[in-house]
Design a protein around this motif. Structure first.
Motif, PDB file in Angstrom:
ATOM      1  N   THR A  92      14.451  16.427  32.969  1.00 51.67           N
ATOM      2  CA  THR A  92      14.673  16.972  31.633  1.00 51.67           C
ATOM      3  C   THR A  92      16.125  16.789  31.218  1.00 51.67           C
ATOM      4  OG1 THR A  92      12.925  18.610  31.929  1.00 51.67           O
ATOM      5  CG2 THR A  92      14.556  19.059  30.214  1.00 51.67           C
ATOM      6  N   ILE A  93      17.037  17.052  32.160  1.00 45.89           N
ATOM      7  CA  ILE A  93      18.462  16.893  31.883  1.00 45.89           C
ATOM      8  C   ILE A  93      18.798  15.431  31.593  1.00 45.89           C
ATOM      9  CG2 ILE A  93      20.754  16.998  32.946  1.00 45.89           C
ATOM     10  CD1 ILE A  93      19.812  19.550  34.375  1.00 45.89           C
ATOM     11  N   LEU A  94      18.215  14.522  32.363  1.00 45.01           N
ATOM     12  CA  LEU A  94      18.469  13.098  32.136  1.00 45.01           C
ATOM     13  C   LEU A  94      18.010  12.677  30.743  1.00 45.01           C
ATOM     14  CD1 LEU A  94      17.579  11.279  35.480  1.00 45.01           C
ATOM     15  CD2 LEU A  94      19.745  11.178  34.259  1.00 45.01           C
ATOM     16  N   LYS A  95      16.810  13.100  30.360  1.00 48.22           N
ATOM     17  CA  LYS A  95      16.293  12.716  29.039  1.00 48.22           C
ATOM     18  C   LYS A  95      17.184  13.268  27.932  1.00 48.22           C
ATOM     19  CE  LYS A  95      11.474  12.313  30.527  1.00 48.22           C
ATOM     20  NZ  LYS A  95      10.102  12.870  30.435  1.00 48.22           N
ATOM     21  N   ILE A 121      37.774   4.292  44.028  1.00 46.66           N
ATOM     22  CA  ILE A 121      36.564   4.773  43.350  1.00 46.66           C
ATOM     23  C   ILE A 121      36.283   6.199  43.807  1.00 46.66           C
ATOM     24  CG2 ILE A 121      34.102   4.412  42.926  1.00 46.66           C
ATOM     25  CD1 ILE A 121      34.485   1.501  43.760  1.00 46.66           C
ATOM     26  N   HIS A 122      35.924   7.056  42.865  1.00 44.46           N
ATOM     27  CA  HIS A 122      35.492   8.413  43.211  1.00 44.46           C
ATOM     28  C   HIS A 122      34.053   8.603  42.757  1.00 44.46           C
ATOM     29  CE1 HIS A 122      34.897  12.795  42.741  1.00 44.46           C
ATOM     30  NE2 HIS A 122      35.580  12.830  43.875  1.00 44.46           N
ATOM     31  N   LEU A 123      33.192   8.911  43.701  1.00 52.82           N
ATOM     32  CA  LEU A 123      31.762   9.074  43.414  1.00 52.82           C
ATOM     33  C   LEU A 123      31.412  10.554  43.337  1.00 52.82           C
ATOM     34  CD1 LEU A 123      28.807   7.977  43.232  1.00 52.82           C
ATOM     35  CD2 LEU A 123      28.756   8.093  45.734  1.00 52.82           C
ATOM     36  N   THR A 124      30.696  10.918  42.274  1.00 51.34           N
ATOM     37  CA  THR A 124      30.160  12.261  42.126  1.00 51.34           C
ATOM     38  C   THR A 124      28.646  12.165  42.031  1.00 51.34           C
ATOM     39  OG1 THR A 124      32.115  13.056  40.950  1.00 51.34           O
ATOM     40  CG2 THR A 124      30.101  14.354  40.704  1.00 51.34           C
ATOM     41  N   ILE A 125      27.946  12.880  42.916  1.00 47.37           N
ATOM     42  CA  ILE A 125      26.484  12.875  42.908  1.00 47.37           C
ATOM     43  C   ILE A 125      25.990  14.254  42.480  1.00 47.37           C
ATOM     44  CG2 ILE A 125      24.379  12.541  44.250  1.00 47.37           C
ATOM     45  CD1 ILE A 125      25.866  10.667  46.071  1.00 47.37           C
ATOM     46  N   ASP A 126      25.228  14.298  41.403  1.00 44.38           N
ATOM     47  CA  ASP A 126      24.651  15.545  40.899  1.00 44.38           C
ATOM     48  C   ASP A 126      23.147  15.548  41.166  1.00 44.38           C
ATOM     49  OD1 ASP A 126      27.065  16.530  39.809  1.00 44.38           O
ATOM     50  OD2 ASP A 126      26.805  15.239  38.054  1.00 44.38           O
ATOM     51  N   ARG A 130      21.533  12.034  23.881  1.00 45.78           N
ATOM     52  CA  ARG A 130      22.902  12.267  23.405  1.00 45.78           C
ATOM     53  C   ARG A 130      23.835  11.104  23.714  1.00 45.78           C
ATOM     54  NH1 ARG A 130      23.594  18.499  25.632  1.00 45.78           N
ATOM     55  NH2 ARG A 130      22.163  19.495  24.146  1.00 45.78           N
ATOM     56  N   GLU A 131      23.289  10.058  24.342  1.00 44.83           N
ATOM     57  CA  GLU A 131      24.061   8.898  24.750  1.00 44.83           C
ATOM     58  C   GLU A 131      25.178   9.283  25.718  1.00 44.83           C
ATOM     59  OE1 GLU A 131      25.310   6.594  21.416  1.00 44.83           O
ATOM     60  OE2 GLU A 131      23.266   6.255  20.701  1.00 44.83           O
ATOM     61  N   ASP A 132      24.902  10.285  26.544  1.00 42.54           N
ATOM     62  CA  ASP A 132      25.816  10.715  27.602  1.00 42.54           C
ATOM     63  C   ASP A 132      25.248  10.194  28.919  1.00 42.54           C
ATOM     64  OD1 ASP A 132      27.612  11.987  29.255  1.00 42.54           O
ATOM     65  OD2 ASP A 132      26.605  13.938  29.146  1.00 42.54           O
TER      66      ASP A 132
END
Length: 212
Positions: A73-76, A61-66, A81-83
């Motif tokens: 705002t970015i999450l919404k 497993i490779h975990l990326t934390i942003d 966009r269903e991303d």
């Protein structure tokens, strides 16, 4: 109590949640890619350490934390966009309730780690649901204690004991008041000294389902 000394009484808990929005994707090298988006820029260093430790101990497993600026705002935008990221680290606030109501999180009731979580935290999670749901959709990852600053010299002079429970805190305030001294003082020069204990107390002034 009038001048700053050190932290004493714990008043309340603010909970952060890790919510699962989807499942990781398998990359070309066979590793499962998992993305976590956090809305706490002040916790970037801590999450970077978590990411490093996790990836060092997991071969498959490779975990990326942003932790982007304006993360909510970015999450919404990404949700529209269903991303979807696989996991989101957000507070137990109106945004969490709205995302849950929009059916963006998966039920993790069968996750073994649920059994290690204090029931009071699980109860808080359920109280954030607009419409009662079956299942569990979040795990708490942080609990913040709010404290009161006190005057060490005054405590030593009067022989006051540092309270360790809420009832001891109330009893001490009554004892101090009986001696003709104002037990709690808001200076207002720096608002954070007032808001930290007040915010923790304010949530208990009304039942959690008042708005409902």
């Amino acid at each position: 109590m009038r001048t700053a000394g050190r932290l004493s009484v714990t008043l309340g808990i603010a909970m952060g949640m890790l919510c699962l929005a989807g499942c990781g994707q398998r990359a070309a090298d066979g590793k499962i890619e998992v993305e976590l988006v956090s809305y706490k820029p002040e916790a970037v260093a801590a999450f970077e350490q978590i990411e490093e430790r996790f990836n060092a101990t997991h071969d498959d497993i490779h975990l990326t934390i942003d932790s982007p600026n304006e993360a909510m705002t970015i999450l919404k935008t990404r949700f529209i966009r269903e991303d979807y990221p696989d996991i989101v680290g957000i507070g137990g606030d109106i945004n969490y309730s709205g995302f849950l109501d929009a059916d963006l999180f998966m039920d993790i009731s069968d996750l073994e780690e649920i059994g290690t979580v204090k029931q009071s935290y699980l109860d808080m999670d359920k109280e954030l649901e607009f419409v009662p749901l079956e299942g569990t959709y979040a795990l708490p990852y942080a609990a913040n204690a709010a404290g009161i600053l006190y005057n060490k010299d005054m405590f030593e002079e009067h022989g006051w004991e540092i309270p360790e429970t809420w009832s001891e805190f109330v009893a001490l305030c009554e004892e101090i008041e009986a001696e003709g001294i104002q037990p709690l003082y808001f200076g207002y020069k720096d608002t954070w000294t007032c808001l930290a204990p007040w915010n923790a107390l304010a949530v208990g002034l009304s039942d959690s389902d008042t708005c409902n």
